[in-house]
Design a protein around this motif. Structure first.
Motif, short mmCIF file in Angstrom:
data_model
loop_
_atom_site.label_atom_id
_atom_site.label_comp_id
_atom_site.label_asym_id
_atom_site.label_seq_id
_atom_site.Cartn_x
_atom_site.Cartn_y
_atom_site.Cartn_z
N HIS A 27 48.99 73.67 14.89
CA HIS A 27 48.65 74.52 13.74
C HIS A 27 48.15 75.89 14.23
CE1 HIS A 27 48.06 74.54 9.38
NE2 HIS A 27 47.08 75.38 9.59
N GLY A 28 48.87 76.44 15.19
CA GLY A 28 48.47 77.72 15.74
C GLY A 28 49.37 78.85 15.30
N ALA A 29 49.51 79.84 16.18
CA ALA A 29 50.30 81.03 15.84
C ALA A 29 51.76 80.67 15.58
CB ALA A 29 50.20 82.05 16.97
N GLY A 30 52.34 79.75 16.38
CA GLY A 30 53.73 79.36 16.18
C GLY A 30 53.97 78.79 14.79
N PHE A 31 53.02 78.02 14.31
CA PHE A 31 53.14 77.43 12.97
C PHE A 31 53.25 78.52 11.91
CE2 PHE A 31 51.01 76.16 9.04
CZ PHE A 31 51.74 75.04 8.68
N TYR A 32 52.39 79.54 11.99
CA TYR A 32 52.39 80.59 10.97
C TYR A 32 53.61 81.51 11.11
CZ TYR A 32 47.73 79.17 9.56
OH TYR A 32 46.67 78.44 9.08
N VAL A 33 54.11 81.67 12.31
CA VAL A 33 55.34 82.46 12.48
C VAL A 33 56.49 81.79 11.74
CG1 VAL A 33 57.09 83.18 14.14
CG2 VAL A 33 54.68 83.55 14.64
N VAL A 34 56.61 80.46 11.92
CA VAL A 34 57.69 79.74 11.24
C VAL A 34 57.51 79.82 9.73
CG1 VAL A 34 58.76 77.49 10.89
CG2 VAL A 34 58.08 78.20 13.19
N GLN A 35 56.28 79.60 9.25
CA GLN A 35 56.06 79.62 7.81
C GLN A 35 56.33 81.00 7.21
OE1 GLN A 35 56.15 76.25 7.73
NE2 GLN A 35 54.96 76.57 5.88
N PHE A 36 55.84 82.03 7.88
CA PHE A 36 56.03 83.38 7.36
C PHE A 36 57.50 83.77 7.39
CE2 PHE A 36 55.77 88.09 7.81
CZ PHE A 36 55.18 88.34 6.57
N ALA A 37 58.18 83.42 8.49
CA ALA A 37 59.61 83.73 8.58
C ALA A 37 60.40 82.99 7.50
CB ALA A 37 60.14 83.36 9.96
N THR A 38 59.98 81.75 7.20
CA THR A 38 60.67 80.98 6.15
C THR A 38 60.50 81.62 4.79
OG1 THR A 38 60.31 78.93 7.40
CG2 THR A 38 60.84 78.71 5.07
N VAL A 39 59.29 82.09 4.51
CA VAL A 39 59.04 82.76 3.23
C VAL A 39 59.95 83.98 3.08
CG1 VAL A 39 57.35 84.09 1.91
CG2 VAL A 39 56.68 81.95 3.00
#
Length: 620
Positions: free
Chosen positions: A290-302
């Motif tokens: 649940h680090g930076a990689g997680f938020y990169v994927v979520q933001f890119a998906t949005v």
């Protein structure tokens, strides 16, 4: 003597080519729909299979592999479609040539419906992800949806290549992030963290054919957008066919890699549906934490979900252009502005998607049941058409290609039936109503153009033009420079010119003054005074035109063009009323001559002789 005058091109050829797509640009502009489907395709499979417990979840990978196999069939089929139909059109072009015009219209209608729904669903999904992260924005959902739609529309009005360049970066980040999640997840021995599904007190279903078919049909939502590249081949740079084929193959490879990779991680980490948490989110968290990689994927998906609408903006305008050229849509959809922009197709797509978003209050779940039904109809017709293509052409290796397309036609037909049946009660019936209505509408447009073409004898050589006697009727209100300019123009148009003025018998003094002014002016033009006791203006002139002996009659209506827009309210609008009545009730050719009040303009501006709607200028 023949004089040929060619209009100056809007852009030099090299400039026009600059606004077309490369392979990477084609992926960014036309494949975002398919790319972003990784966010909801695997989840659609898992939600269905989860009702069968662990046994059902064990079928996630086989179902995904089946969908990947169908994807391979579609990709190789559409590579052949691209080569056979370089003008674009995809399923429409194939169906028109090998299955008949009616089947082609069904394919076109299904693609149009799916393109519009793709825009609405993609924008709604992206905004839903945003409002989930920031609940305070929830009351503004519809306005945010419309703002995102307006932004994407504005970008596409800049040109498809321009929009592709803007979308390359987020596409690369998204694909790279998903591939990184898959690689790290496969190398990891155990999950970092996994959301635990709550125990559900319900009877588990057994894994049967119907359950697998439903999971397959739901997962096939990931295949929407695969046909967009074949529909937009003219948007690529030269060599268009090769670039489009490479883009189609790259799309198929990347999409299959991501779908199968996510399915492997779902089974490896024993992912289950969790309310409020997406399957992709669980897979990402299990692989990278649940680090930076997680938020990169979520933001890119949005971002990709919101931008996936661009696939439709690249595909539908080209399809609409082909339909317009075949007289199945109004011809304005065939017009193309600078930067290779089909502005009317883009405008139609934006308006209809905006209406759907407003009607559904931007709710993705309201729109999703309507999604993906139409595209499988187009897939099936395209595959069936390619079967006829191989039977007709019989090129080397046609047996294998025939078997491949026949197998694909069966699979997509099954998917179409299952998806329609499972989503019928959730709004799928609207698609079953919309498709035949669109076909009927396009048939009506085609018949209308056929009647016009028959009337104009299009396709036949007309007899040589010969001069014929003509009459020019000029309605006047008095002796003025406006009247002088109108009569001068009329004398250059016809053999006989008549100035007409409607008078009332009781206005003897005014009529006498006008006649005296006319005789003093002596313009050497016949004057006809029409008595009308009811003080009408329009009807007497219409009756006069219908009673003249000449068969070829022009009516030249002199008007004042105000210097300022606000001055139009000072005019009586009689010119517009008279023009409309003459076009409606006579066979005359009506032209409106405008006299500009702007002192900086010395020459009069005369509108073209046409039967289109009149302008807002009015006579003196």
């Amino acid at each position: 003597m023949t004089s040929l005058r060619t209009a100056a091109p809007e852009e030099p050829p090299d400039q026009a080519e600059r606004h077309r797509l490369t392979v990477i640009g084609g992926l960014a502009a036309l494949s975002l729909d398919a790319m972003a489907s990784v966010a909801y395709g695997p989840e659609a499979i898992v939600i269905v299979l989860a009702v069968a417990g662990g046994a059902g979840m064990g079928c996630t990978l086989p179902v995904t592999l089946t969908i990947a196999g169908l994807l391979a069939v579609l990709v190789f089929s559409y590579r052949h479609v691209i080569a056979a139909f370089p003008e674009g059109g995809g399923a429409y072009g194939v169906s028109k040539k090998y299955l008949g015009r009616r089947s082609a219209l069904v394919a076109a209608a299904s693609l149009i419906v799916d393109y519009v729904l793709n825009v609405a669903v993609s924008v709604a999904a992206g905004v839903a992800a945003l409002t989930s992260a920031f609940p305070g924005l929830l009351p503004c959902t519809v306005w945010i949806c419309l703002a995102v739609l307006a932004l994407i529309t504005a970008i596409n009005y800049r040109g498809i290549a321009h929009s592709a360049r803007l979308f390359i970066a987020p596409t690369v980040i998204y694909v790279g992030a998903i591939v990184l999640v898959i690689v790290v997840g496969l190398l990891r021995d155990s999950a970092v963290t996994v959301e635990q599904a709550h125990h559900q007190a319900q009877t588990l279903q057994s894994v049967g054919v119907l359950l697998l078919l439903k999971a397959f049909a739901n997962g096939c939502a990931a295949l929407t957008g695969v046909e967009a590249i074949a529909n937009a081949v003219p948007s690529f740079k030269r060599p268009r066919v090769k670039r489009a084929q490479h883009a189609e193959l790259a799309l198929g490879g990347l999409l299959a890699l991501m779908l199968v990779g996510i399915a492997l991680l779902i089974e490896k980490f024993e992912i289950r549906p969790v309310e409020g948490v997406t399957v992709l989110s669980q897979v990402t968290e299990a692989a990278v934490g649940h680090g930076a990689g997680f938020y990169v994927v979520q933001f890119a998906t949005v971002i990709l979900l919101a931008l996936a609408a661009n696939t439709s903006f690249g595909g539908l305008p080209v399809l609409a252009q082909l339909l317009a050229k075949d007289n199945n849509l109004p011809h304005l959809f065939a017009l193309r502005a600078e930067r290779q922009v089909h502005r009317y197709g883009i405008g139609f797509l934006a308006v209809t998607a905006g209406i759907l978003l407003a009607a559904s209050n931007g709710d993705m779940n309201t729109l999703v049941p309507l999604f993906a039904i139409g595209v499988f109809v187009g897939f099936t017709l395209s595959q069936a058409g390619m079967v006829r293509h191989w039977l007709t052409e019989r090129t080397p290796g046609w047996h294998g290609k025939l078997a491949l397309n026949a197998f694909g036609a069966v699979l997509t037909a099954i998917a179409a039936v299952v998806v329609t049946a499972t989503k019928f009660a959730d709004g799928g019936w609207l698609i079953l109503v919309a498709l035949p209505l669109m076909v009927v509408l396009m048939e009506w447009v085609h018949r209308s153009y056929a009647r016009i073409g028959d009337r104009l004898q299009l396709g036949r050589t007309p007899p040589p033009p010969r001069p014929r006697r003509s009459l020019v009727v000029v309605p006047i209100g008095g002796v003025s420079l406006l009247t002088q300019q109108a009569l001068a123009a009329a004398l250059s148009l016809g053999d006989r010119v008549v100035a007409v003025r409607v008078v009332h018998p009781d206005d003897e003094e005014e009529n006498a003054r006008f006649v005296a002014e006319w005789e003093a002016w002596a313009p050497d033009v016949e004057l006809s005074l029409i008595n009308d006791e009811r003080r009408r203006l329009v009807e007497p002139i219409v009756e006069y035109v219908n009673d003249v002996r000449e068969r070829h009659v022009f009516v030249l209506i002199p008007e004042v063009e105000p210097e300022h827009v606000w001055e139009r309210v000072l005019q009586n609008q009689r010119g517009a009323v008279l023009s409309h009545a003459l076009r409606r009730d006579t066979g005359s050719v009506v032209s409106r001559l405008r006299f500009p009040m702007d002192p900086h303009r010395e020459n009069m501006k005369q509108c073209s002789t046409t039967s289109s709607a009149p302008s807002s200028s009015s006579p003196v």
